[in-house]
Design an enzyme around this catalytic site. Structure first.
Site, PDB file in Angstrom:
ATOM      1  N   ASP A 144      -3.457  -3.297   7.635  1.00 41.58           N
ATOM      2  CA  ASP A 144      -4.608  -4.085   8.088  1.00 41.58           C
ATOM      3  C   ASP A 144      -4.588  -5.486   7.492  1.00 41.58           C
ATOM      4  OD1 ASP A 144      -5.228  -1.531   8.986  1.00 41.58           O
ATOM      5  OD2 ASP A 144      -7.373  -1.821   8.708  1.00 41.58           O
ATOM      6  N   CYS A 201      -5.306  -1.856  -1.342  1.00 36.46           N
ATOM      7  CA  CYS A 201      -6.237  -2.929  -1.701  1.00 36.46           C
ATOM      8  C   CYS A 201      -7.277  -2.431  -2.713  1.00 36.46           C
ATOM      9  CB  CYS A 201      -6.913  -3.478  -0.463  1.00 36.46           C
ATOM     10  SG  CYS A 201      -5.753  -4.214   0.705  1.00 36.46           S
ATOM     11  N   CYS A 245       0.814  -1.226   0.000  1.00 37.13           N
ATOM     12  CA  CYS A 245       0.000   0.000   0.000  1.00 37.13           C
ATOM     13  C   CYS A 245       0.842   1.268   0.000  1.00 37.13           C
ATOM     14  CB  CYS A 245      -0.942   0.010   1.203  1.00 37.13           C
ATOM     15  SG  CYS A 245      -2.007  -1.440   1.339  1.00 37.13           S
ATOM     16  N   LYS A 248      -5.429   3.537   7.660  1.00 39.51           N
ATOM     17  CA  LYS A 248      -5.471   4.520   8.750  1.00 39.51           C
ATOM     18  C   LYS A 248      -4.652   5.762   8.457  1.00 39.51           C
ATOM     19  CE  LYS A 248      -8.043   1.569  10.595  1.00 39.51           C
ATOM     20  NZ  LYS A 248      -7.887   0.597   9.500  1.00 39.51           N
ATOM     21  N   SER A 262     -13.890  -5.100   7.978  1.00 41.33           N
ATOM     22  CA  SER A 262     -13.063  -4.544   6.916  1.00 41.33           C
ATOM     23  C   SER A 262     -13.929  -3.980   5.802  1.00 41.33           C
ATOM     24  CB  SER A 262     -12.154  -5.646   6.350  1.00 41.33           C
ATOM     25  OG  SER A 262     -11.606  -5.265   5.112  1.00 41.33           O
TER      26      SER A 262
END
Length: 561
Positions: free
Chosen positions: A83, A200, A51, A126, A475
């Site tokens: 995550d 993602c 990410c 986050k 999620s």
């Protein structure tokens, strides 16, 4: 920028600041740099996952843009917790906590060095809300630049070519446990799903929040759209650097953009895109930092009147890459604008939101974005439920599933691990209501996401056929009849902690109710919450400070006065 308004004068101006200038000269700065706005380039780069792993390279065109705009870039780094990597384990407790740490660290770096503005490079879940929280808190000129989505992976399963995202890997675990796919097929999916840099790929939390910040006005419209590996990303990074320099000279600070109107626009984008329930935590937190009133009930109000107009995963067919190819956030926003679902507001580009959306270009034959008049789904993707089980509220994600009712038998688990073990052992049956408690902000601590559980359920073909209820989170990749953020949480004596195996649970999405056939007074007389989950360090500190999920799970209470 006026002389008196230049914050960095505190470290660069006057005889008494010679020691500070000496240190800065050693780091490569000169008189020209001191005379210009000094702009923080805050990076969330890390090699722990795809990410954010490219953000160090993306920072260079950002710096070029700042210099071209007459500013002096000053680099800092902060943390990120993946995550997807921490999911299903103890590490996931760190995820939501990291949001607060990231926001705090940005504030400390910028205020500690008296900088004039900040651009924050973000990727995973986050880091995006944390960037907005920090800008809202400091109220300085600032821009958030999203590093972009990952490209889809590809593999052939059962003779069929498939585009893959991390969602497919989690769901493959459930299919493997059921016996529907082999060890070899699971390994093939694992190896193919994530081909390189980027967050993602569906309308999961990262892409949801990137979209929300564009509609909030803090991220340049269109800058977040190109995938992480797309060549257009470099130009967008330079443009974003130029924009933050311009904002610094104009002294246009973040709270000009974070308003009741823009927050409602951001929430509308979440609802209309079938976005992540995590936005129900993050937008209230951003609002609190900026001192703007905001209630989670706004999501429910919008869901009643706003349809889902994108066909995006996890409930739909397409990935964020496909949205970009179809026309991007501008096309999505233009449809909302044409349908009267959003309001005009200023953005960091210097253009009003409607002017940005008017320039949208739609790809011929695209199927990702529809109109408000002919939506993918007539009502929005989120519901705020109240009732016996959730006096302070809970969040139901309905995108891709029925808005109706569900009634079933409670299966009680006091941790995510216990629930996952039951799913993996195929102990969960059609009609069960899986209760996962003591996973809230305080009880976890850290309010873990339950993607491992929901994906395993989906992989066994049970999505929508069982309900899952937790005081933790789900999620952005979760789908099915899932209800999270149940408040008050079990750790503080919330009703979810009083439930027992076999209780009858009723969920009515239309009536916005979640109830149980329980003599609550009798149960409460003999109820003692489980002892706090003491982990030590930042986890225990967070548990002491954190608010209810219904107020964004923030750790500082900010007055709106």
């Amino acid at each position: 920028m006026s002389e008196k308004a230049k914050r960095s004068d505190a470290i660069t101006k006057g005889p008494s600041k010679a020691p500070a200038r000496a240190m800065l000269r050693a780091a490569g700065y000169n008189d020209k740099d001191f005379a210009q706005p000094m702009i923080a380039v805050v990076n969330t780069w890390t090699t722990a996952g795809p990410c954010n792993m490219h953000l160090n390279k993306l920072a260079e065109p950002v710096r070029e843009g700042i210099r071209a705009g007459g500013g002096s870039p000053v680099d800092f780094n902060t943390i990120a917790v993946s995550d997807a990597i921490s999911m299903g384990g103890e590490g996931m407790r760190a995820s939501l906590i990291s949001r607060e740490v990231i926001a705090d660290s940005i504030e400390l770096a910028v205020r500690g060095h008296s900088l004039d503005a900040a651009i924050i490079l973000v990727g995973c879940d986050k880091t995006i809300p944390a960037a907005a929280m920090a800008l809202g808190r400091m109220d300085i000129p600032g821009v958030v630049l999203y590093g972009g989505t990952i490209m889809p992976g590809h593999c052939k399963i059962g003779g069929e070519d498939k585009d893959l995202s991390i969602q497919d890997v989690f769901e493959a675990v459930g299919a493997h446990a059921k016996g529907d796919i082999s060890d070899e097929e699971l390994t093939t999916i694992e190896r193919a799903a994530c081909p390189g840099a980027g967050a993602c790929g569906g309308q999961f939390t990262a892409n949801t929040m990137a979209m929300a910040l564009a509609f909030l006005g803090l991220a340049p419209m269109g800058a977040g759209d190109p995938p992480a590996t797309d060549t257009a990303k470099t130009a967008e990074a330079k443009r974003s650097g130029e924009l933050v320099a311009k904002l610094a000279y104009e002294e246009t600070s973040a709270r000009k953009f974070v308003t009741e109107t823009s927050l409602r626009n951001a929430a509308t984008a979440v609802v209309a895109s079938g976005g992540s329930t995590n936005a129900v935590l993050h937008l209230p937190a951003i609002a609190a930092e900026a001192g703007v009133p905001f209630s989670i009930d706004i999501f429910d109000d919008l869901s009643r009147e706003t349809p889902v107009i994108t066909d995006l995963k996890p409930g739909g067919r397409f990935l964020a890459r496909d949205l970009y190819a179809a026309g991007g956030m501008r096309l999505f926003g233009k449809r909302l604008m044409e349908g009267g679902k959003i309001s005009d507001a200023p953005t960091v580009s210097g253009k009003m939101l409607f002017a940005e959306l008017a320039s949208a270009k739609e790809a011929a034959g695209q199927q990702v974005v529809r109109s408000v008049a002919e939506p993918v789904k007539e009502t929005g993707g989120l519901r705020i439920l109240y009732g016996d089980l959730a006096p302070e509220g809970a969040v139901l994600k309905t995108a891709g599933y029925s808005d109706g009712a569900f009634e079933g038998t409670a299966r009680i688990f006091d941790s995510e691990e216990d629930a996952f073990a039951a799913v993996a052992n195929r102990d969960i049956k059609v009609g069960d209501v899986v209760i996962i408690r003591y996973e809230g902000p305080k009880g976890g601590p850290g309010m873990r996401e339950m993607l491992s559980v929901t994906a395993a359920v989906a992989g066994q073909g049970l999505a929508g056929k069982v309900a899952l209820i937790t005081d933790g989170r789900f999620s952005g990749a979760s789908h099915g009849f899932v209800i999270g953020h149940v408040s008050p949480e079990a750790a503080v004596g919330g009703p979810i902690g009083l439930l027992e195996e076999g209780d009858k649970i009723r969920i009515d999405a239309e009536a916005r109710r979640i109830d149980a056939d329980v003599d609550w007074d009798a149960r409460r007389k003999n109820f003692t919450p489980k002892p706090a989950n003491k982990i030590g360090g930042v986890f225990d500190k967070y548990a002491q400070l954190v608010s209810s999920a219904s107020r964004g799970a923030v750790t500082i209470q900010i007055s709106n006065d």
